[in-house]
Design an enzyme around this catalytic site. Sequence first.
Site, PDB file in Angstrom:
ATOM      1  CD  GLU A  60       0.133   5.533  -3.594  1.00 22.79           C
ATOM      2  OE1 GLU A  60       0.388   5.826  -2.604  1.00 22.79           O
ATOM      3  OE2 GLU A  60      -1.239   5.099  -3.546  1.00 22.79           O
ATOM      4  CG  ASP A 100      -7.762   5.008   0.861  1.00 27.42           C
ATOM      5  OD1 ASP A 100      -7.740   3.529   0.609  1.00 27.42           O
ATOM      6  OD2 ASP A 100      -6.859   5.259   1.204  1.00 27.42           O
ATOM      7  CG  ASP A 115      -1.918   0.996   0.931  1.00 25.82           C
ATOM      8  OD1 ASP A 115      -2.315   1.578   0.272  1.00 25.82           O
ATOM      9  OD2 ASP A 115      -2.741   0.850   2.419  1.00 25.82           O
TER      10      ASP A 115
END
Lengths: 774, 532
Positions: A369, A442, A366
């Site tokens: 990015e 999300d 997770d």
Amino acid sequence: SKTKDSVTLSWSSGRYQVRVWHFPFRLEVLCDQEVIVTFNSKDKLWFESLQNKPSYLSTLFLFFPGPSSLGADFCLHGFQHVYGLPQHADRLRLRDTSDGEPYRLYNLDVFAADLYCRLGLYGSVPLIVGHKPDRTVGVFWLNASDTFINIQYSPSDPQGGETPPVKKRRLRPQTDVHWLSESGVIDCMILLGPAPQQLFKQYAQLTGYQAMPPLFSLGYHQCRWNYNDEADVKAVDAGFDRHKIPYDVIWLDIEHTDGKRYFTWDPALFPKPAALQQHLEKKKRKMIVISDPHIKVDPDWPLYREARDGGHFVKDREGQIFQGTCWPGESSYLDFSCPETRAWYSRCYSFDKYKGSTPSLFVWNDMNEPSVFNGPEQTMPKDAVHHGGWEHRELHNLYGFYQHMATADGLTSRSGGSERPFVLTRSFFAGSQRLGAIWTGDNVATWEYLKISLPMVLTLNLTGIAFCGADVGGFVKDPDPELLVRWYQAGALLPFFRGHSANDTKRREPWLFGEEVTAAIRTAIHANMALWIIFTGIRFIICANLHKNVKHSLSCRPLWVEFPEEESAFTEDNQYMIGEALLACPVTEQGAQTVKVLLPGSDEIWYDISSAKAYKGGKSLSLPVNLDTFASILVFRRGTFLPVLLLNVQASADGELYLDDGHSFEYRDKKAFSLRRFSMASGRLLCRSASEEGRFDCDNVVQSVSIMGVKSKPTTVNVHVPGEDDPEMSTFNSYRKKFECFKGRFVSFTAHRIIIHDETKQITMSKPNKVPLF
Amino acid sequence: MVMFGHFVLLVLIGGAMSAEVQRPRGVPLSKRQFYEEDKPFTCLDGSRTIPFDRVNDDYCDCLDGSDEPGTAACPNGNFHCTNAGFRPGFIPSSRVNDGICDCCDTTDEYNSGVDCQNTCRELGRKEKEELQKMAEIAKEGFMFKKQLIHEAKQGLEDKKSKLGDVQNSKKDLEAKVEALRTVKETAEQPEKEAKERHLKAWEEQKAVIRMEKDKARMADVFLELDDDDDGFVSFTELQSHSELDPDSDASFTEAEAQGLLGGVDKVDTVAFETVWNNIKEKYASESTADVPPPGETTQEETRDPSSDNDSENYPDEDIPEEDDDEDMDEDDEDMDEGDYKPPSTSQTDDKKDDDEEGTMPPYDQETQTLIDAAQKARDEFNEAEKALREVEDQIRNLEKEISFDFGPSSEFAYLYSQCYELTTGEYVYRLCPFNKVSQKPKFGGSETNLGTWGKWAGPEDNIYSVMKYEHGTGCWQGPNRSTTVKLTCGKETVVTSTSEPSRCEYLMEFTSPAICQDPSSSDSGHPDHEEL
């Protein structure tokens, strides 16, 4: 051939041509003398020359090279529909951007992203797919820096267009696509199709096929931020058993770690992680833990010291180790672009190094990015420096891809290369399909987010990423029971199926909302099992590219992929095809009493999965729904075949079934797989091997054969097994007896035939017992 | 010989099997009569009749799955495990031969090649031990409970009689209060008059002082204005004081200045008296020109502190303790208020006034005597009233306690006004039954309210098994905290565990003898009898 102004190259006996114009510079791709794509049609080809550097190439390896942006434009002639460019929380067909912001590809951690927004989300695939009834084309712009794409349809969209209709008609429709990237080189590929499936194959040849996932990962996943401790995990696990809801994986979010140090366990909450995994493994269930790319700055933590001393962190402009804040507070970020760092990171997943891990532990990447809480746009500054002196701006969109790669490698290596890994990632790039699964990040527990999850997943599929899904129920906020049920029903029809919820939401395990809701969710998860565990298995064979003759397919396809000439389907967001046989239309409206289903193809016949009722294609239907009967909006296409579920046959039908051991690489290394082709013609159903290569021993048998659309009922059913004497004499009943004798012996790949005589009046074939498949 | 060996073995197995009642695999004893060998089988839902050899033939014939009790063929079937030595049970058919040991007697994995261990005896033993332990606890707990019921009854009677007593004393107190009120009012009338007299005298004296001061200032101002010392203030001299411009338009014209002087060009000291009354509000002394004129803020200033006090009084009573986040917010607000307060310029002026006018002289002897007498009457009255309020509180509390739902036999009454604590790694949790639940960090920090008493919230048939505490401190961007307390039978009254399954929704396990059931009324917890 060559003229004064242009050079023309041709192939396919002159059917295809590339014509390069000298001045102004143009590059045209033609098919049958008609231009399909023009490069630089609007003269937007441009690149900034790097400062103080003698040659372009030499500067590539120098630090801080100055402005280096580049851009180019393409004209797609005759196209009015373009798709792709994930990831945006937007509709399937890309919109004309002349009225506002361009689409941006820049991987960012956007909490509960705004819908219909063109700014970048967690991942990027710079592939645009254009489609018109007779052709599908693609433009792949291989660039991992901050990228903007302008799209202009002309004539402009009917909604916004003010051009008089007369004038419009005279123009040949076209779509102009203008790419702009912050850095890098112009490296683009034009994919010519012409059929959608051909285009996907061309793209897969460039960026890779979907990785074959372990079977468990196609089941239902139960996640929450966070399951608090070992007792909590065991209680939830027992809850699924108590309520007879199948599930395969339970997930742990960041709180399972010791102070957000990945690869560790909270000593008070998870004192015996290995025992916990063994407890789950007894029921063949797996556990997945989160592992993010940021590493807590903690000189007392050996893993941090190892990474620091090994030079595995991204540096800042001054050459110091870059620090930013994330879950653990001050953190440094592993430089996954460096092969040595990836190798080191992979080794961190070995059983001896990752204490408390067992073979049934898998991983979730997770925040990759990467998310940097105090960074610009909540990510890493563009001037941070990677391995080889590359600035972060050059490879930003690849950061998550590389972590995904290193993690998948780590899980493969820990088993000595024999077991398939499963790694879910939030950030991705072109080619991430080779590494594992992706989810849409999300989302929020509202009907709008449920709706948008479908086009988001379809767009990912178009760009090669087949194993994907959205968090069921919505990560943020509390869904009401109706929304939760509808989300389970929709999620059950997507490849990656995970319920997830944030730490400030109420508990929402499927049994907490009364028996009606529990039953509906149970049904949805059962349907998922039936559909995906077996059915997706068929599709992923193709991903693994084992069998060259199989058409390359996506797991979930926009309607137009299967019905390329059906213009009404070009903008369909809520309906899609699962493989080529099933049409799915999940209920995404609150309080829906009926659901409108577009049945494409005027020469098609569709069968309702629950009632077996037949409908003619080429029209819209309104089907009644209640909370439990989501299956009523699943319809079959005539002439297709689905093993285990139903066989749908009229004049002819065919389909394939793939099986392997579900967890290892033996399908690849030892050809331990089985690919069976079922085909039906003239009342004869044949089950034979579709691949000479596969050798997989299993004791699966044909449980039943159901045939829809049989005009007259059969009285006798004959089963022929090669090697048996006199097939014509062995009626079904006598076969049953024989079959009993041979049970357990049919583990080879000899073909068997079931012959069906359809002369008299019986709706389904009376009773084939389990016929050995192999 | 080998064949014979096999034969014997088979017979032995057959012998072993016959100890158990013969029936198709996966069928519970209670349904055996529906599965008669060599007779056609009718699906249990009556939908179909099939030859018996299709029962358990691994092919699903019946819609209800009843023809395949022992295989995984029907999606909706159930498999019965005898589990000799432990509890029998059903598992979904899909778990038959799936490679996972579900039944402790291993019967569900008869054909999957998995090596299951029969754990029934072990499980049975453990369960028996557990049940025995629980039975013992229940027995002892129930004895305690009887005692508790007895005590509660006693306590209730005590309280009722006490309530009667207190109600009587309340009547006396009420009469006393009334009497004292009359005394007080009688004493207050002359006090009030005397005080007013004193105050009026002081006001008059102050007025005289103020007038004198004003006159002196007027004289000073006259001199100050009379720049050429000719004994007159002319309009030109007035014009140098732009603050006196009547329309404050930044141009103090001749006509305006003349207007202020009453329409003439200049005035002498006598005529200046009328002019002074018009200009003194605005006039800025030349020597102290920097000091702004006394503003209207004076009034606000004097009002402010009292209103501040008022607002401070509320939070203590109505607003429960805030969690850390909100504390921070409040601090911020306080600081904001401070920032935005107008700069107080008038305080110095007030002080000056006080200095000049002096303080009020003390009361004369006569007034003071009246005041003292009235104060005494007031004190006595207040005291009596306070006593009455206390008694009323007592009555309210007693009535509340008497009417409180402490369970069918008031067995939970003993928990009233008690508190029980549990210390975990980070926090001390505190349960004060029928009042509230709270959480306090172990190493300092303020207490957080996890909910105040709401209601009994168990399932309909056992409503007293769960307590619900609601409306605790609000969560940041979330609901108010609440706590569910689950009661189980125990010899002691203890909080055994706390958890937070959803954010801000707490779960507490609490043992008490009061929830123990009479062990003689229900024999054991098992509706299914054991098969041996």
